[in-house]
Write a protein that holds these residues in place. Structure first.
Motif, PDB file in Angstrom:
ATOM      1  N   GLN A 180     -11.091  17.127  47.079  1.00 22.39           N
ATOM      2  CA  GLN A 180     -12.037  16.713  46.049  1.00 22.39           C
ATOM      3  C   GLN A 180     -13.213  16.048  46.745  1.00 22.39           C
ATOM      4  O   GLN A 180     -13.212  14.847  47.011  1.00 22.39           O
ATOM      5  CB  GLN A 180     -11.372  15.767  45.052  1.00 22.39           C
ATOM      6  N   HIS A 193     -11.339  22.618  41.303  1.00 25.17           N
ATOM      7  CA  HIS A 193     -12.446  21.920  41.954  1.00 25.17           C
ATOM      8  C   HIS A 193     -13.634  22.851  42.176  1.00 25.17           C
ATOM      9  O   HIS A 193     -14.789  22.448  42.013  1.00 25.17           O
ATOM     10  CB  HIS A 193     -11.983  21.334  43.292  1.00 25.17           C
ATOM     11  N   GLU A 237     -17.532  22.184  40.857  1.00 28.74           N
ATOM     12  CA  GLU A 237     -18.687  22.100  41.764  1.00 28.74           C
ATOM     13  C   GLU A 237     -19.727  23.164  41.414  1.00 28.74           C
ATOM     14  O   GLU A 237     -20.933  22.907  41.455  1.00 28.74           O
ATOM     15  CB  GLU A 237     -18.238  22.255  43.221  1.00 28.74           C
TER      16      GLU A 237
END
Length: 283
Positions: A15, A82, A86
């Protein structure tokens, strides 16, 4: 003997906070519109695409008895989650530059909604295997050939290397689940043909839109240099044709393209390294 996922491979989400440039440089890849928008057009597909990948694997999660594969599924879901977040931020930066990201996402959302509602779960999983192969071979090229990102904004280049590293780590998870619950070679090949067609259409649509918004759609030099970069003698896509076709082999497994050494190499960039022991001062 068939290739398998390497023993002991750890798939763990990282992360990271990339703090993307704000505003995003319009042509963040070496000042080149074609190179920049090739990556941008792919990025726009990732938030919805990776949520679909997660869902297609979850459909069969309860059928997997192998504890190692179960652990890898957890890592796969974490990494893809994740990535999706993003790239959502990345898409927002593109919106702020005036690109119609909602237009580019609309067709994909509609198609994935149809697939999830009307097509068999095993075909959905086969489609995930197919696109995971496409992303895995491009990820391998990004890690193996730094020239893919030569001249790019450092933060954007790091984002793409991180994504490439994790795509490489989990490149066989969906495939191993597919082999455990179905394994049909015919269905896998059919899914790859369909996935290749739609991936090509979607990325080309994105590239055209982004270049059009920049007023460069009809600039022949942009297309000449860009297509040479992709498909010329040393073109980055041209070098992927052989490994792409391997997917159609009856004995295919993603780790027959063994690039674990690249995983180990690039992990050093994204994982904290232990500090060397302090030397004791001599009395």
């Amino acid at each position: 003997m068939l290739s398998t996922t390497p023993k002991g491979l750890e798939i763990r989400p990282r992360q990271l906070d990339f703090d993307l440039p704000n505003p995003l440089p319009r042509h963040w890849h070496s000042g080149d519109a074609f190179k920049t928008h090739t990556f941008n057009a792919m990025s726009v597909l990732f938030p919805d695409g990776e949520r679909f990948f997660i869902d297609s694997v979850r459909l069969f999660r309860q059928q997997i008895d192998d504890p190692l594969l179960q652990e890898q599924i957890r890592g796969f879901i974490g990494q893809e989650g994740h990535h999706s977040r993003e790239h959502e931020e990345y898409s927002q930066r593109l919106r702020e530059l005036g690109y119609d990201v909602d237009y580019l996402e609309r067709g994909l959302k509609r198609r994935l909604g149809f697939v999830k509602k009307h097509l068999p779960a095993k075909l959905q999983l086969a489609a995930t295997c197919s696109v995971e192969h496409l992303t895995a071979i491009m990820a391998d090229a990004v890690l193996k050939n730094p020239r893919w990102l030569d001249g790019a904004d450092p933060t954007m280049a790091k984002l793409w290397r991180w994504h490439a590293l994790e795509e490489t780590e989990h490149k066989a998870v969906a495939f191993d689940v597919y082999q455990a619950v179905c394994g049909s070679k015919w269905l896998r090949r059919r899914a790859m043909l369909q996935s290749t067609l739609f991936f090509t259409i979607d990325t080309f649509k994105g590239l055209v839109h982004l270049l059009k918004r920049d007023g460069l759609l009809w600039n022949w030099r942009v297309w000449r240099d860009g297509l040479t970069w992709l498909w010329g003698k040393d073109g980055i896509y041209r070098q992927l044709v052989g490994v792409y076709l391997d997917f159609y082999s009856g004995n295919f497994h993603p780790w027959q393209h063994d690039n674990l050494h690249l995983v180990e190499q690039y992990r050093l960039e994204f994982e904290p390294q232990p500090k060397p022991p302090e030397r004791l001062a001599h009395a």
